[in-house]
Design a protein around this motif. Structure first.
Motif, short mmCIF file in Angstrom:
data_model
loop_
_atom_site.label_atom_id
_atom_site.label_comp_id
_atom_site.label_asym_id
_atom_site.label_seq_id
_atom_site.Cartn_x
_atom_site.Cartn_y
_atom_site.Cartn_z
N ILE A 287 0.87 -1.19 0.00
CA ILE A 287 0.00 0.00 0.00
C ILE A 287 0.90 1.23 0.00
N GLN A 288 0.92 1.94 -1.11
CA GLN A 288 1.83 3.08 -1.26
C GLN A 288 1.15 4.44 -1.07
N SER A 289 -0.15 4.45 -0.97
CA SER A 289 -0.87 5.72 -0.79
C SER A 289 -0.74 6.22 0.64
N LYS A 290 -1.04 7.52 0.84
CA LYS A 290 -0.95 8.12 2.17
C LYS A 290 -2.13 7.77 3.05
N SER A 291 -3.19 7.29 2.44
CA SER A 291 -4.35 6.83 3.20
C SER A 291 -4.93 5.60 2.51
N ALA A 292 -5.62 4.78 3.28
CA ALA A 292 -6.21 3.55 2.73
C ALA A 292 -7.47 3.21 3.51
N THR A 293 -8.37 2.52 2.84
CA THR A 293 -9.63 2.13 3.48
C THR A 293 -9.43 0.86 4.30
N PRO A 294 -10.33 0.59 5.25
CA PRO A 294 -10.26 -0.66 6.00
C PRO A 294 -10.26 -1.88 5.08
N ASN A 295 -10.97 -1.79 3.95
CA ASN A 295 -11.01 -2.92 3.00
C ASN A 295 -9.62 -3.20 2.43
N GLU A 296 -8.85 -2.14 2.15
CA GLU A 296 -7.50 -2.33 1.63
C GLU A 296 -6.59 -2.94 2.69
N PHE A 297 -6.73 -2.52 3.94
CA PHE A 297 -5.93 -3.07 5.02
C PHE A 297 -6.27 -4.53 5.31
N SER A 298 -7.52 -4.91 5.04
CA SER A 298 -7.97 -6.26 5.38
C SER A 298 -7.24 -7.34 4.59
N LYS A 299 -6.52 -6.96 3.55
CA LYS A 299 -5.78 -7.94 2.75
C LYS A 299 -4.46 -8.34 3.41
N TYR A 300 -4.10 -7.65 4.49
CA TYR A 300 -2.81 -7.90 5.14
C TYR A 300 -3.02 -8.25 6.61
N GLU A 301 -2.04 -8.96 7.16
CA GLU A 301 -2.12 -9.36 8.55
C GLU A 301 -1.89 -8.16 9.47
N LEU A 302 -2.47 -8.26 10.64
CA LEU A 302 -2.41 -7.18 11.63
C LEU A 302 -1.39 -7.49 12.72
N ALA A 303 -0.54 -6.53 13.02
CA ALA A 303 0.34 -6.61 14.20
C ALA A 303 -0.25 -5.69 15.25
N SER A 304 -0.32 -6.17 16.48
CA SER A 304 -1.04 -5.40 17.50
C SER A 304 -0.36 -5.44 18.86
N LEU A 305 -0.47 -4.32 19.57
CA LEU A 305 -0.01 -4.25 20.95
C LEU A 305 -1.03 -4.90 21.87
N PHE A 306 -0.52 -5.61 22.86
CA PHE A 306 -1.37 -6.19 23.90
C PHE A 306 -1.40 -5.20 25.05
N ILE A 307 -2.55 -4.55 25.27
CA ILE A 307 -2.68 -3.52 26.30
C ILE A 307 -3.73 -3.96 27.32
N PRO A 308 -3.33 -4.33 28.54
CA PRO A 308 -4.29 -4.76 29.57
C PRO A 308 -5.37 -3.69 29.80
N GLY A 309 -6.62 -4.16 29.84
CA GLY A 309 -7.74 -3.26 30.07
C GLY A 309 -8.24 -2.57 28.81
N TRP A 310 -7.53 -2.73 27.71
CA TRP A 310 -7.91 -2.04 26.48
C TRP A 310 -8.09 -3.01 25.32
N SER A 311 -7.13 -3.89 25.10
CA SER A 311 -7.22 -4.81 23.95
C SER A 311 -6.71 -6.19 24.32
N GLU A 312 -7.19 -6.71 25.44
CA GLU A 312 -6.71 -8.02 25.91
C GLU A 312 -7.29 -9.16 25.09
N ASP A 313 -8.59 -9.11 24.81
CA ASP A 313 -9.24 -10.23 24.13
C ASP A 313 -9.00 -10.20 22.62
N LEU A 314 -9.17 -9.00 22.02
CA LEU A 314 -9.05 -8.86 20.58
C LEU A 314 -8.56 -7.44 20.27
N PRO A 315 -7.60 -7.29 19.36
CA PRO A 315 -7.12 -5.95 19.02
C PRO A 315 -8.27 -5.05 18.58
N VAL A 316 -8.17 -3.76 18.91
CA VAL A 316 -9.22 -2.81 18.55
C VAL A 316 -9.42 -2.79 17.03
#
Length: 308
Positions: A184-213
């Motif tokens: 993805i080379q554009s400065k912005s992208a839609t959620p649909n464009e991002f959905s084609k790639y895997e997500l890396a996520s921070l584990f934050i207790p109390g905020w995103s413990e079960d599933l990334p936001v």
């Protein structure tokens, strides 16, 4: 005539009771009170005699309060907290001469951007203040309650004890971080464009413990998603981004300028909120504490500079 408890008890014993009730361990209570463990045990013996109750029962985990101790704590803790705040207001606050040891918890997204600059700023303005910055964990709120932490900085929490105060510091805007040569080379992208790639996520207790936001947002939009990597450590996320096509859902607090091999992609959507508040958490007993108020102001100032 009923017993006049206030005029007959040594008020120092009530402070010992308070710390014991919070720590439920005589060794940790002794460390907080700067006395020996036998001294705490001796004071507990006096408390038991005075109130004619065991107050604390030994269990494998430490000390378990009796119903009498629970009742006593409910009555005296608010009063002692008010007294502490009132007395703290009497002391002139001067950061340059402040000699104290404190611990503050930063959530991972704050740690990667603020920890270094914040400590350097503190060293300049309060050179005698000993500060330990630790990671925000699942026990952070409990540690603030017990006094082991002065405060913590993280996203807003849906559930917290009523005596823990929450103060908004700044609003952050969501965005994504990817490697410089990501497909993805554009400065912005839609959620649909991002959905084609895997997500890396921070584990934050109390905020995103079960599933990334970000994954929750994808799910709400009925878009496919795959969590490729999760970690509580931002540097691990950065390393994975360098070596893959994963995207990292983060915010404008992320230090893009420190990682020239990564770049920012804004999220092009009106389907969900992209603004999140970053808040300070501290015990209500420190609501008027000059040090707590000053630290909140300092962190807020540093955060505002970081997201400009």
């Amino acid at each position: 005539m009923s017993k006049d408890i206030f005029n007959t008890i040594d008020l120092n014993l009530l402070r010992v009771f308070l710390v014991l009730f919070q720590e439920k361990n005589t060794r940790r209570a002794a460390e907080r009170l700067y006395v020996t463990q036998p001294a705490v045990s001796q004071n507990l013996k006096k408390l038991r005699h005075f109130f004619n109750d065991e107050l604390f029962i030994k269990v494998p985990e430490g000390l378990q309060p009796t119903s009498k101790a629970e009742e006593l704590a409910a009555k005296i803790i608010p009063a002692l907290n008010d007294l502490q705040s009132s007395l703290n207001e009497l002391e002139a606050f001067e950061p340059l001469t402040l000699k104290k040891k404190i611990r503050i918890a930063f959530a991972p997204q704050v740690m990667i951007r603020l920890s270094g600059t914040f400590i350097l700023e503190l060293r300049e303005k309060a050179p005698c203040l000993e500060v330990e910055v630790v990671n925000w964990t699942s026990s952070t709120i409990t540690d603030i309650e017990s006094g082991q932490l002065l405060m913590g900085i993280s996203y807003g929490l849906d559930v917290k004890p009523k005596h823990i105060r929450e103060q908004k510091l700044v609003d952050l805007t969501g965005c994504c971080a990817v490697r410089k040569d990501h497909p993805i080379q554009s400065k912005s992208a839609t959620p649909n464009e991002f959905s084609k790639y895997e997500l890396a996520s921070l584990f934050i207790p109390g905020w995103s413990e079960d599933l990334p936001v970000a994954a929750k947002k994808m799910k709400e939009l009925s878009l496919p998603y795959k969590v490729g990597f999760r970690s509580a450590y931002p540097m691990a996320i950065v390393d994975v981004l360098h070596k893959s096509d994963m995207f990292f859902a983060t915010s404008n607090l992320f230090p893009f300028s420190s990682y020239p091999s990564l770049r920012r992609i804004d999220v092009d959507t009106q389907d969900f909120e992209l603004t999140y508040s970053l808040n300070s958490f501290f015990h209500q007993r420190n609501g008027n504490d000059p040090l707590t108020l000053w630290l909140n102001s300092l962190v807020k100032e540093e955060l505002e500079l970081a997201i400009q």
